[in-house]
Design a protein around this motif. Structure first.
Motif, mmCIF file in Angstrom:
data_model
loop_
_atom_site.group_PDB
_atom_site.id
_atom_site.type_symbol
_atom_site.label_atom_id
_atom_site.label_comp_id
_atom_site.label_asym_id
_atom_site.label_seq_id
_atom_site.Cartn_x
_atom_site.Cartn_y
_atom_site.Cartn_z
ATOM 1 N N ASP A 6 -1.252 2.270 -9.533
ATOM 2 C CA ASP A 6 -2.549 1.623 -9.714
ATOM 3 C C ASP A 6 -2.527 0.710 -10.936
ATOM 4 O O ASP A 6 -3.055 -0.414 -10.907
ATOM 5 C CB ASP A 6 -3.635 2.696 -9.859
ATOM 6 C CG ASP A 6 -5.036 2.115 -9.987
ATOM 7 O OD1 ASP A 6 -5.337 1.121 -9.285
ATOM 8 O OD2 ASP A 6 -5.817 2.641 -10.788
ATOM 9 N N SER A 27 -1.646 -0.979 -4.238
ATOM 10 C CA SER A 27 -2.678 -0.488 -3.336
ATOM 11 C C SER A 27 -2.155 0.763 -2.640
ATOM 12 O O SER A 27 -1.000 1.162 -2.846
ATOM 13 C CB SER A 27 -3.063 -1.573 -2.328
ATOM 14 O OG SER A 27 -3.634 -2.689 -2.980
ATOM 15 N N PHE A 28 -2.993 1.373 -1.771
ATOM 16 C CA PHE A 28 -2.646 2.693 -1.254
ATOM 17 C C PHE A 28 -2.991 2.843 0.221
ATOM 18 O O PHE A 28 -3.991 2.311 0.701
ATOM 19 C CB PHE A 28 -3.346 3.777 -2.083
ATOM 20 C CG PHE A 28 -2.949 3.730 -3.528
ATOM 21 C CD1 PHE A 28 -1.814 4.386 -3.973
ATOM 22 C CD2 PHE A 28 -3.665 2.959 -4.435
ATOM 23 C CE1 PHE A 28 -1.413 4.285 -5.292
ATOM 24 C CE2 PHE A 28 -3.276 2.854 -5.758
ATOM 25 C CZ PHE A 28 -2.139 3.528 -6.186
ATOM 26 N N ASP A 29 -2.119 3.581 0.897
ATOM 27 C CA ASP A 29 -2.250 3.889 2.326
ATOM 28 C C ASP A 29 -2.593 5.363 2.449
ATOM 29 O O ASP A 29 -1.810 6.226 2.044
ATOM 30 C CB ASP A 29 -0.918 3.555 3.019
ATOM 31 C CG ASP A 29 -0.795 4.187 4.388
ATOM 32 O OD1 ASP A 29 -1.829 4.433 5.025
ATOM 33 O OD2 ASP A 29 0.350 4.425 4.830
ATOM 34 N N LEU A 30 -3.756 5.646 3.022
ATOM 35 C CA LEU A 30 -4.251 7.009 3.139
ATOM 36 C C LEU A 30 -4.279 7.429 4.601
ATOM 37 O O LEU A 30 -4.454 6.603 5.490
ATOM 38 C CB LEU A 30 -5.664 7.116 2.557
ATOM 39 C CG LEU A 30 -5.893 6.404 1.210
ATOM 40 C CD1 LEU A 30 -7.361 6.458 0.829
ATOM 41 C CD2 LEU A 30 -5.015 7.030 0.137
ATOM 42 N N VAL A 64 -6.706 9.792 -4.504
ATOM 43 C CA VAL A 64 -6.932 8.473 -5.094
ATOM 44 C C VAL A 64 -8.315 8.387 -5.722
ATOM 45 O O VAL A 64 -8.510 7.712 -6.747
ATOM 46 C CB VAL A 64 -6.718 7.339 -4.067
ATOM 47 C CG1 VAL A 64 -5.265 7.291 -3.606
ATOM 48 C CG2 VAL A 64 -7.653 7.465 -2.873
ATOM 49 N N CYS A 114 -13.593 3.433 1.394
ATOM 50 C CA CYS A 114 -12.522 2.851 2.210
ATOM 51 C C CYS A 114 -13.106 2.497 3.570
ATOM 52 O O CYS A 114 -13.652 3.368 4.260
ATOM 53 C CB CYS A 114 -11.379 3.848 2.363
ATOM 54 S SG CYS A 114 -10.044 3.287 3.445
ATOM 55 N N HIS A 154 0.863 -1.179 0.000
ATOM 56 C CA HIS A 154 0.000 0.000 0.000
ATOM 57 C C HIS A 154 0.902 1.232 0.000
ATOM 58 O O HIS A 154 1.460 1.595 1.044
ATOM 59 C CB HIS A 154 -0.907 0.010 1.228
ATOM 60 C CG HIS A 154 -2.060 -0.937 1.160
ATOM 61 N ND1 HIS A 154 -3.355 -0.522 0.927
ATOM 62 C CD2 HIS A 154 -2.111 -2.278 1.276
ATOM 63 C CE1 HIS A 154 -4.161 -1.568 0.925
ATOM 64 N NE2 HIS A 154 -3.422 -2.648 1.130
ATOM 65 N N HIS A 169 -7.005 3.202 5.515
ATOM 66 C CA HIS A 169 -6.832 4.508 6.166
ATOM 67 C C HIS A 169 -6.093 4.273 7.465
ATOM 68 O O HIS A 169 -6.620 3.645 8.376
ATOM 69 C CB HIS A 169 -8.199 5.148 6.424
ATOM 70 C CG HIS A 169 -8.133 6.608 6.773
ATOM 71 N ND1 HIS A 169 -7.524 7.076 7.915
ATOM 72 C CD2 HIS A 169 -8.612 7.702 6.123
ATOM 73 C CE1 HIS A 169 -7.627 8.396 7.961
ATOM 74 N NE2 HIS A 169 -8.282 8.797 6.882
ATOM 75 N N LYS A 213 -8.812 -1.034 -2.763
ATOM 76 C CA LYS A 213 -7.352 -1.090 -2.779
ATOM 77 C C LYS A 213 -6.741 -0.099 -1.791
ATOM 78 O O LYS A 213 -5.553 0.207 -1.869
ATOM 79 C CB LYS A 213 -6.832 -0.793 -4.191
ATOM 80 C CG LYS A 213 -7.266 -1.821 -5.234
ATOM 81 C CD LYS A 213 -6.869 -1.416 -6.631
ATOM 82 C CE LYS A 213 -5.368 -1.385 -6.840
ATOM 83 N NZ LYS A 213 -4.993 -1.108 -8.250
ATOM 84 N N THR A 214 -7.544 0.413 -0.869
ATOM 85 C CA THR A 214 -7.046 1.425 0.053
ATOM 86 C C THR A 214 -7.302 1.044 1.509
ATOM 87 O O THR A 214 -8.233 0.301 1.819
ATOM 88 C CB THR A 214 -7.699 2.793 -0.208
ATOM 89 O OG1 THR A 214 -9.100 2.718 0.093
ATOM 90 C CG2 THR A 214 -7.514 3.224 -1.654
#
Length: 392
Positions: free
Chosen positions: A72, A77-80, A89, A119, A56, A101, A98-99
């Motif tokens: 992407d 994936s992503f860390d918010l 995003v 999310c 992420h 928090h 894919k996120t």
């Protein structure tokens, strides 16, 4: 092992500086040039070094849309951590699935903003946060953040967030009593962690907490988030860390867990630091205390803001070879603390001459200001896949 295991970089810095010089002819200075190819290479290198771990990307060091779109497309994936990062995003059409928090402390409005996007996995580390999730207990899944102090890290993130392993079970029990599902645990061993065995120790202690929760009859947890902190070489600009060797003990530690466990990591700096170079120009010069002072068009209120709060010091280059002498590089503002470095050796510079810096992708553009109304350096994205450079 430590970061002494190194490899040659994929790109020549000279080539990157020449490219930045050419773009500066068009866009002016100061300027940050983002190499999307290098973003992809860094992501794929870490992905290969941590098989079975979902990466992420943490937007914090560089929340740039071109980085998000490139990762992407690779399946990343992503860390918010903030509403602004959620918006980035979302605008890039990243599926919310894919996120995650991961800010341990949030306003209720932040939770609602993330849920509206889709999310639904969040991090907590105290009872106060649990009460914020109570109205959404059927919508959210949580990770409990543990604290593992690391004085050797460039920034010990466990000083501000996380609970000790001994404090974990009561919080897990409280969440269960409130009808809130806790998927697993998370931790962050600290920025620029030089010793991968810090991860190993944390992973082993997390396994003990998983077992304590099982013995207490709590619902089974299935997720472990090992955070970020993967180091980048700054002073050794001509060599990179061998991330595969660095991650070897981490892989061994994760192999001891059940195959049903879902592993997450939150790399940020490692993905983008080496993917951006910076170019600035000499505004003017003077001789002070017998030493040349060069006043540049960027400084510590701009792309070198990290120097104020302990970010690693970068090296400086020009495109011509000449005898070097001790000098000072100062920033453009009318503030006396705006000095990039007082201890550097460089060839004699002329007004208008350009100075280049590598490894400027993390905590530079995103922490810049326009103090004194000096505009922050814009970012130019260079992407060979698109055969283009674009201002972003």
């Amino acid at each position: 092992m430590s970061v002494s295991s190194l490899r040659a970089p994929a790109h020549s810095f000279t080539e990157q500086f020449v490219q930045a010089d050419q773009l500066a002819n068009q866009y002016g200075t100061p300027l940050l040039v983002l190499d999307i190819d290098r973003v992809r290479e860094n992501y794929l290198a870490l992905h290969a070094a941590l098989p079975g771990v979902t990466l992420h990307y943490a937007l914090k060091p560089l929340p740039h849309a071109d980085v998000v779109r490139a990762l992407d497309a690779l399946g990343g994936s992503f860390d918010l951590a903030t509403n602004g990062e959620v918006d980035v995003v979302a605008q890039c059409a990243v599926p919310a699935s894919k996120t995650i928090h991961t800010h341990p402390v949030k306003r209720v409005a932040d939770i609602e903003h993330a849920l509206a996007y889709g999310c639904n996995t969040f991090v907590f580390d105290c009872a106060n946060e649990l009460h914020k999730f109570a109205p959404y207990n059927h919508e959210v899944e949580l990770l409990l953040r543990l604290s593992f102090l690391n004085e050797d890290a460039a920034a010990d993130l466990s000083k501000k967030f996380g609970v000790t392993p001994a404090q974990a079970l009561p919080l897990l029990q409280q969440a269960h009593s409130m009808g809130i599902r806790v998927r697993g645990l998370s931790f962050h061993v600290g920025s620029q962690t030089r010793d991968p065995h810090k991860y190993v120790a944390a992973i082993e202690q997390c396994k003990e907490v998983f077992e304590l929760a099982r013995r207490a009859g709590l619902p089974a947890m299935n997720t472990l988030d090992i955070g970020g902190g993967f180091p980048v070489s700054y002073q050794n600009d001509n060599i990179d860390i061998d991330i595969d060797s660095y991650c070897a003990p981490i892989r061994e530690a994760l192999a001891q867990w059940p195959q049903t466990t879902h592993f997450i990591a939150e790399p940020g700096r490692y993905i983008v630091a080496s993917a951006m170079v910076h170019v600035m120009s000499v505004m003017g010069q003077s001789l002070r205390g017998g030493k040349p002072w060069y006043y540049m068009d960027d400084g510590v209120y701009g792309a070198f803001s990290g120097r104020v709060y302990g970010e690693p010091a970068q090296r400086f280059y020009t495109l011509h070879q000449a005898p070097e002498q001790p000098c000072v590089l100062a920033g453009p503002t009318c503030d006396s603390i705006d000095v990039i470095t007082e201890h550097v050796n460089m060839a004699q510079l002329q007004d208008g001459e350009r100075v280049f810096t590598a490894n400027m992708g993390a905590y530079t553009w995103t922490t810049s200001t326009d103090f004194n109304f000096f505009a922050k350096a814009p970012v130019i994205s260079v992407d060979s896949a698109l055969s283009m450079a674009q201002l972003g």
